[in-house]
Motif scaffolding. Structure first.
Motif, mmCIF file in Angstrom:
data_model
loop_
_atom_site.group_PDB
_atom_site.id
_atom_site.type_symbol
_atom_site.label_atom_id
_atom_site.label_comp_id
_atom_site.label_asym_id
_atom_site.label_seq_id
_atom_site.Cartn_x
_atom_site.Cartn_y
_atom_site.Cartn_z
ATOM 1 N N TYR A 119 0.865 -1.179 0.000
ATOM 2 C CA TYR A 119 0.000 0.000 0.000
ATOM 3 C C TYR A 119 0.903 1.231 0.000
ATOM 4 N N ARG A 120 1.346 1.608 -1.161
ATOM 5 C CA ARG A 120 2.368 2.655 -1.267
ATOM 6 C C ARG A 120 1.901 3.989 -0.712
ATOM 7 N N GLU A 121 0.598 4.213 -0.741
ATOM 8 C CA GLU A 121 0.086 5.478 -0.226
ATOM 9 C C GLU A 121 0.278 5.606 1.291
ATOM 10 N N LEU A 122 0.596 4.501 1.962
ATOM 11 C CA LEU A 122 0.795 4.524 3.411
ATOM 12 C C LEU A 122 2.268 4.615 3.809
ATOM 13 N N ARG A 123 3.166 4.577 2.853
ATOM 14 C CA ARG A 123 4.591 4.530 3.184
ATOM 15 C C ARG A 123 5.069 5.801 3.890
ATOM 16 N N ASP A 124 4.699 6.944 3.365
ATOM 17 C CA ASP A 124 5.160 8.196 3.965
ATOM 18 C C ASP A 124 4.703 8.296 5.413
ATOM 19 N N GLU A 125 3.427 7.961 5.660
ATOM 20 C CA GLU A 125 2.901 8.031 7.021
ATOM 21 C C GLU A 125 3.578 7.015 7.931
ATOM 22 N N SER A 126 3.836 5.819 7.412
ATOM 23 C CA SER A 126 4.515 4.789 8.206
ATOM 24 C C SER A 126 5.889 5.266 8.656
ATOM 25 N N PHE A 127 6.660 5.823 7.734
ATOM 26 C CA PHE A 127 8.000 6.273 8.079
ATOM 27 C C PHE A 127 7.971 7.552 8.911
ATOM 28 N N ARG A 128 6.955 8.382 8.718
ATOM 29 C CA ARG A 128 6.823 9.574 9.552
ATOM 30 C C ARG A 128 6.647 9.179 11.019
ATOM 31 N N ILE A 129 5.760 8.201 11.257
ATOM 32 C CA ILE A 129 5.535 7.732 12.627
ATOM 33 C C ILE A 129 6.797 7.077 13.166
ATOM 34 N N ALA A 130 7.430 6.238 12.353
ATOM 35 C CA ALA A 130 8.638 5.538 12.799
ATOM 36 C C ALA A 130 9.745 6.525 13.167
ATOM 37 N N LEU A 131 9.911 7.549 12.343
ATOM 38 C CA LEU A 131 10.936 8.554 12.625
ATOM 39 C C LEU A 131 10.616 9.304 13.914
ATOM 40 N N ASP A 132 9.364 9.659 14.083
ATOM 41 C CA ASP A 132 8.967 10.400 15.275
ATOM 42 C C ASP A 132 9.070 9.548 16.535
ATOM 43 N N VAL A 133 8.693 8.264 16.425
ATOM 44 C CA VAL A 133 8.689 7.412 17.618
ATOM 45 C C VAL A 133 10.102 7.184 18.146
ATOM 46 N N MET A 134 11.109 7.405 17.315
ATOM 47 C CA MET A 134 12.491 7.283 17.792
ATOM 48 C C MET A 134 12.797 8.269 18.912
ATOM 49 N N ASP A 135 12.040 9.370 18.962
ATOM 50 C CA ASP A 135 12.220 10.353 20.039
ATOM 51 C C ASP A 135 11.487 9.956 21.317
ATOM 52 N N HIS A 136 10.671 8.882 21.220
ATOM 53 C CA HIS A 136 9.857 8.481 22.371
ATOM 54 C C HIS A 136 10.144 7.054 22.836
ATOM 55 N N ALA A 137 10.981 6.337 22.104
ATOM 56 C CA ALA A 137 11.230 4.930 22.406
ATOM 57 C C ALA A 137 12.729 4.655 22.471
ATOM 58 N N LEU A 138 13.062 3.452 22.907
ATOM 59 C CA LEU A 138 14.469 3.058 22.973
ATOM 60 C C LEU A 138 15.085 3.008 21.577
ATOM 61 N N ASP A 139 14.353 2.400 20.624
ATOM 62 C CA ASP A 139 14.807 2.315 19.234
ATOM 63 C C ASP A 139 13.695 1.664 18.428
ATOM 64 N N ILE A 140 13.889 1.582 17.110
ATOM 65 C CA ILE A 140 12.891 0.970 16.242
ATOM 66 C C ILE A 140 13.502 -0.215 15.506
ATOM 67 N N ARG A 141 12.631 -1.113 15.059
ATOM 68 C CA ARG A 141 13.049 -2.310 14.330
ATOM 69 C C ARG A 141 12.089 -2.573 13.176
#
Length: 258
Positions: free
Chosen positions: A159-181
């Motif tokens: 679902y390519r239309e969701l990629r930008d939002e997925s990575f936006r959340i992932a990038l932002d959550v790095m400021d709130h979590a230990l790390d991402i995987r």
């Protein structure tokens, strides 16, 4: 009850046998289903058919909702929801991080779920009301908040239309979590939440076969699984997913729930 347990053990043995067949592979060639990111191999198809044949013999009135070959019948008393290889892209590259995912639903309720990675021999399993297990050992979600947690995520590659939002959340959550995987297998990521390796997993669009088994495993391990709005998803339909221990899940929904 004892008869059901025997049948589930037979289903478990069928999954283990299917896993063995994935270890004996020649050169893996893949076909494109919709585009170059959505792949299928002869092993996906063969594993699915093997499990359909096995479960049909084990469980009466069985119907199937599966990823491959347009198998979608939820009319039976016992509905098996099957992803024969969750993480097909990983499989085609001999990455060793793919799983067979099977859920059994009866009368609209998840009864049993199993996720098996034959490359590592990790077998995750849950039965409604009886807890969640990893290789026979009872597992529980962690108690860590978001700041102390690894957050696993999927990018909804179909679902390519969701990629930008997925990575936006992932990038932002790095400021709130230990790390991402990012592992490439939603089924295994859900199991990693269940056993406490990750505090949260999210993906903005998954099919039923991606998350049905993992949903029960997370819940039986004491965790929570909802959609991005905090609502319980339909495990027979496509949905965005957020799974986690109660504390980390609540923090995530507060940050990103719509």
């Amino acid at each position: 009850m004892e008869q059901l347990q025997q049948k589930l053990e037979q289903c478990r043995q069928a999954i283990l046998e299917a896993g063995k067949r994935l270890l004996v592979t020649d050169e893996i060639s893949a076909e494109e289903k919709t585009d170059y990111t959505n792949l299928v191999t002869k092993y996906d198809k063969a594993t699915q058919q093997f499990l359909i044949d096995a479960f049909s013999q084990i469980m009466e009135d069985a119907t199937f909702l599966c990823e491959e070959e347009d198998v979608a019948d939820t009319s039976g008393k016992n509905v098996f929801i099957i992803d024969p290889i969750d993480g097909t892209a990983n499989f085609t590259k001999y990455y060793g991080h793919s799983a067979i995912s099977v859920a059994l639903a009866r009368e609209g309720r998840l009864l049993w779920g199993a996720v098996y990675n034959p490359f590592t021999e990790d077998f995750f399993e849950a039965r409604a009301g009886e807890g969640a297990y990893h290789n026979g050992k009872c597992i529980h979600v962690s108690k860590d908040g978001l700041k102390q947690s690894l957050v696993a995520f999927g990018t909804s590659p179909y679902y390519r239309e969701l990629r930008d939002e997925s990575f936006r959340i992932a990038l932002d959550v790095m400021d709130h979590a230990l790390d991402i995987r990012r592992s490439g297998s939603a089924a295994l990521d859900l199991c990693y939440v269940a056993c406490g390796r990750c505090g949260v997993f999210f993906e903005l669009q998954l099919s039923a076969w991606d998350f049905a088994a993992g949903m029960l495993i997370v819940q039986e391990a004491g965790g929570v699984l909802t959609d991005i709005h905090g609502n319980t998803p339909d495990f027979t339909a496509k949905s965005g997913i957020v799974a986690g221990n109660k504390a980390a899940h609540q923090e995530f929904i507060k940050l990103y729930g719509k």
